[in-house]
Design an enzyme around this catalytic site. Structure first.
Site, PDB file in Angstrom:
ATOM      1  CB  CYS A   1      62.988  64.180  45.677  1.00  0.00           C
ATOM      2  SG  CYS A   1      63.260  65.768  46.519  1.00  0.00           S
TER       3      CYS A   1
ATOM      4  CG  HIS B   1      66.300  70.363  54.199  1.00  0.00           C
ATOM      5  ND1 HIS B   1      67.132  70.233  53.102  1.00  0.00           N
ATOM      6  CD2 HIS B   1      65.038  70.132  53.726  1.00  0.00           C
ATOM      7  CE1 HIS B   1      66.406  69.941  52.028  1.00  0.00           C
ATOM      8  NE2 HIS B   1      65.135  69.870  52.389  1.00  0.00           N
TER       9      HIS B   1
ATOM     10  CG  ASP C   1      64.611  66.645  51.619  1.00  0.00           C
ATOM     11  OD1 ASP C   1      65.503  66.895  50.771  1.00  0.00           O
ATOM     12  OD2 ASP C   1      63.664  67.429  51.861  1.00  0.00           O
TER      13      ASP C   1
ATOM     14  CG  HIS D   1      60.660  69.934  54.334  1.00  0.00           C
ATOM     15  ND1 HIS D   1      60.738  71.196  53.776  1.00  0.00           N
ATOM     16  CD2 HIS D   1      61.453  69.149  53.562  1.00  0.00           C
ATOM     17  CE1 HIS D   1      61.520  71.164  52.716  1.00  0.00           C
ATOM     18  NE2 HIS D   1      61.981  69.930  52.557  1.00  0.00           N
TER      19      HIS D   1
ATOM     20  CG  ASP E   1      63.836  62.337  49.593  1.00  0.00           C
ATOM     21  OD1 ASP E   1      64.939  61.767  49.666  1.00  0.00           O
ATOM     22  OD2 ASP E   1      63.702  63.490  49.142  1.00  0.00           O
TER      23      ASP E   1
ATOM     24  CE  LYS F   1      66.766  63.992  48.190  1.00  0.00           C
ATOM     25  NZ  LYS F   1      65.933  65.148  48.564  1.00  0.00           N
TER      26      LYS F   1
HETATM   27  C1  VGL Z   1      60.958  67.073  48.399  1.00  0.00           C
HETATM   28  C2  VGL Z   1      60.019  69.160  48.451  1.00  0.00           C
HETATM   29  C3  VGL Z   1      61.016  69.617  49.284  1.00  0.00           C
HETATM   30  C4  VGL Z   1      60.890  65.649  47.916  1.00  0.00           C
HETATM   31  C5  VGL Z   1      61.965  67.507  49.218  1.00  0.00           C
HETATM   32  O1  VGL Z   1      61.493  64.754  48.554  1.00  0.00           O
HETATM   33  O2  VGL Z   1      60.229  65.405  46.887  1.00  0.00           O
HETATM   34  N1  VGL Z   1      59.992  67.898  48.002  1.00  0.00           N
HETATM   35  N2  VGL Z   1      61.984  68.769  49.665  1.00  0.00           N
HETATM   36 ZN    ZN Z   2      63.395  69.335  51.175  1.00  0.00          ZN
END
Ligand code: VGL
Ligand code: ZN
Length: 189
Positions: free
Chosen positions: A135, A54, A52, A71, A13, A96
């Site tokens: 993550c 979404h 990430d 986000h 990420d 993901k």
């Molecule tokens: C993450 C919070 C929400 C991360 C992803 O990549 O650590 N943290 N979504």
């Molecule tokens: Zn996230």
């Protein structure tokens, strides 16, 4: 530490969203880019990354009952990999958290990554990226579950630290689970 052909690098990420100026910024998140780019060539074609990714109505978002600000919305610049990251060095990218009704912190969650690593003959994985306390931790613990020797590169990760100390606590949890730690300076080809 000598990097062998059965070693892989996992970049979790490293996206605009988790860097300063993003929608869920981690302090100093962009500082992981330099050490990651530096060690990437040691791993040849065995460089794996997660994103990430979404939908706009994701369950983890405040307003949908979740704890995070919106986000990493699919297709936005916020969700893009950090522009400084050497994309050409990434051999395989997984996305993901792509379903509205389910969150996924781990790069292994619903991505087929464990099967892919197995097919590629990977035995040991070095974990880097964002964020240490979410993550990165979930991915490192899943890597162990997948039967891989797992090493977290402590100078190539950064924590959200919703509560001060969360990052250190996450590192301790990883180590208690069997994750090893090293720094990028310990690696050589
Ligand atoms: C993450 C919070 C929400 C991360 C992803 O990549 O650590 N943290 N979504
Ligand atoms: Zn996230």
């Amino acid at each position: 530490m000598k990097i062998e052909p059965t070693d892989a690098l996992l970049i979790v990420d490293v996206q605009n969203t988790f860097c300063p100026g993003g929608t869920l910024p981690v302090a100093g998140g962009d500082q992981v880019v330099e050490p990651i780019n530096r060690v990437m060539p040691l791993f040849g074609d065995k460089v794996y990354a997660s994103q990430d990714w979404h939908p706009a109505d994701h369950v983890s978002f405040q307003g949908q009952g979740g704890v995070w600000p919106p986000h990493a919305v699919q297709g936005t610049d916020d969700a893009a990999l950090h522009p400084g990251l050497n994309r050409d060095g990434i051999g395989h990218l997984v996305q993901k958290g792509t379903r509205s009704d389910r969150d996924a912190y781990s790069a292994f969650d619903g991505t087929g990554l464990a099967e892919r690593l197995k097919a590629d003959g990977v035995r040991r994985i070095f974990v880097t990226g964002l964020a240490t306390d979410y993550c990165v931790k979930a991915s490192a613990l899943d890597a162990l579950q997948a039967g891989l020797q797992t090493v977290v590169l402590t100078d190539a990760i950064k924590a959200v630290d919703v509560q001060p100390g969360d990052g250190n606590k996450a590192l301790a949890e990883m180590q208690a689970g069997g994750v090893e730690s090293a720094t990028t300076a310990d690696l050589d080809g």
